[in-house]
Design an enzyme around this catalytic site. Sequence first.
Site, mmCIF file in Angstrom:
data_model
loop_
_atom_site.group_PDB
_atom_site.id
_atom_site.type_symbol
_atom_site.label_atom_id
_atom_site.label_comp_id
_atom_site.label_asym_id
_atom_site.label_seq_id
_atom_site.Cartn_x
_atom_site.Cartn_y
_atom_site.Cartn_z
ATOM 1 C CG HIS A 78 -7.204 -18.446 -8.972
ATOM 2 N ND1 HIS A 78 -6.520 -18.141 -8.040
ATOM 3 C CD2 HIS A 78 -8.430 -17.771 -8.938
ATOM 4 C CE1 HIS A 78 -6.980 -17.121 -7.241
ATOM 5 N NE2 HIS A 78 -8.334 -16.940 -7.596
ATOM 6 C CG ASP B 202 -4.271 -19.071 -4.448
ATOM 7 O OD1 ASP B 202 -4.035 -20.184 -4.757
ATOM 8 O OD2 ASP B 202 -4.332 -18.205 -5.515
ATOM 9 C CG HIS C 182 -3.985 -17.108 -14.134
ATOM 10 N ND1 HIS C 182 -5.030 -18.122 -14.072
ATOM 11 C CD2 HIS C 182 -3.894 -16.798 -12.745
ATOM 12 C CE1 HIS C 182 -5.322 -18.456 -12.911
ATOM 13 N NE2 HIS C 182 -4.801 -17.417 -11.951
ATOM 14 C CG ASP D 251 -3.025 -20.715 -7.684
ATOM 15 O OD1 ASP D 251 -2.160 -19.971 -7.260
ATOM 16 O OD2 ASP D 251 -4.224 -20.210 -7.986
HETATM 17 N N1 Q9C Z 1 -12.602 -10.807 -6.756
HETATM 18 C C1 Q9C Z 1 -3.165 -16.000 -9.181
HETATM 19 O O1 Q9C Z 1 -3.432 -16.658 -8.252
HETATM 20 N N2 Q9C Z 1 -8.955 -11.903 -9.698
HETATM 21 N N3 Q9C Z 1 -3.968 -15.453 -9.817
HETATM 22 C C2 Q9C Z 1 -9.942 -12.360 -8.601
HETATM 23 C C3 Q9C Z 1 -11.311 -11.638 -7.139
HETATM 24 C C4 Q9C Z 1 -7.762 -12.397 -10.420
HETATM 25 C C5 Q9C Z 1 -5.368 -15.000 -9.328
HETATM 26 C C6 Q9C Z 1 -10.843 -11.473 -8.360
HETATM 27 C C7 Q9C Z 1 -7.253 -13.576 -9.512
HETATM 28 C C8 Q9C Z 1 -5.870 -14.015 -10.117
HETATM 29 C C9 Q9C Z 1 -1.785 -16.374 -9.791
HETATM 30 ZN ZN ZN Z 2 -4.503 -18.349 -7.818
#
Ligand code: Q9C
Ligand code: ZN
Length: 344
Positions: A198, A285, A160, A196
């Site tokens: 995301h 994830d 990110h 990932d």
């Molecule tokens: N309610 C990585 O997997 N917030 N970052 C999520 C859920 C941010 C994930 C909120 C998630 C970032 C590297």
């Molecule tokens: Zn992620």
Amino acid sequence: MKVIQSPLHIGHSGGVEFNEGQIVPCHERPSRAEFILKAVEDAGLPVLDAEPYGLDPVLRVHDEAFVAFLRDAWRLWQEAGRTGSVLPFTFAGRSMRRDRPPRDIDGLLGYYCFAAETPIVEGTFDAALGAVDCALTGAALIAGGRERAAYALCRPPGHHAAHSVYGGYCYLNNAAVAAQWLRDHGMERVAVLDVDYHHGNGTQDIFYERADVQFVSLHADPLLDFPYYLGHADETGAGAGEGFTVNLPLPWGTDWEGYAHTLGLALDRVRAFQPDAVVVSLGVDTYVGDPISRFTLTTDRYAEMGAMIEGLDLPTLFVQEGGYAVEAIGDNVVATLEGFMGRR
Ligand code: Q9C
Ligand code: ZN
């Protein structure tokens, strides 16, 4: 397959994140790396410590003032008399200027950060550099042709983090620094495959106008999930980079059948690019038990994923990204690596 780790990650701990209206302990916590380390050791994979590479490879993909801010943020926070984690509370919105960093610490935080779940504590910058060193040490193993593949146990994660913006638990973009390093050390074309949950907005940002580094990502649809403002299918690159960014958004509830089909499409795009190496942003994830995600992959499926990635028949650097079901994260990572190695 060799595993590269850094003990510096421990210093990035004790932070809090702002999530769903509450200040809560970070999901991105040291035990993630500890569970992975235990699982790879139990699987008999050799573990080595990262070599220090310094800031030069980082500055190939990140803005110098941004990196200096990450380095100085903790000290500036102390000087302002603050206690606890360094967190932003105001952000440079769409109607405001993005070209003039303020001088005040709170203004700077909102200028360089895009999300309030990414605290800085005393050891954060050194941990982030340690994670970059893991990725670079792994890159050097595959660049020399000494190893077909390597796994960089990076913590904090990186995908990110953009050219001059951090967020999403990420500070420096480990995968992007490694991909650029491979470009600078004899590889003409490098693909980044991001699995990932995301979207890897930072990696996309860094390489968006480049034809020599392809970015291919499958992830939760940004209409529904973090990072929300990037990762749509119509983002395909710009300028010389047109056609070298590939986004494959997926709905909540995606199971292995849907995931595997789309991963097949992603791998076809990587093959068509004919890269000299692939960097895999490996977030686990997508796991059914992940506390912040909504896909339904089970541990066995990661072995199938690893085998599919092996089918590219390329020098491969796995770089750890997300994965927050801490008790399962090690098994999911090992399943991926063993699937790649043909051991399952
Ligand atoms: N309610 C990585 O997997 N917030 N970052 C999520 C859920 C941010 C994930 C909120 C998630 C970032 C590297
Ligand atoms: Zn992620």
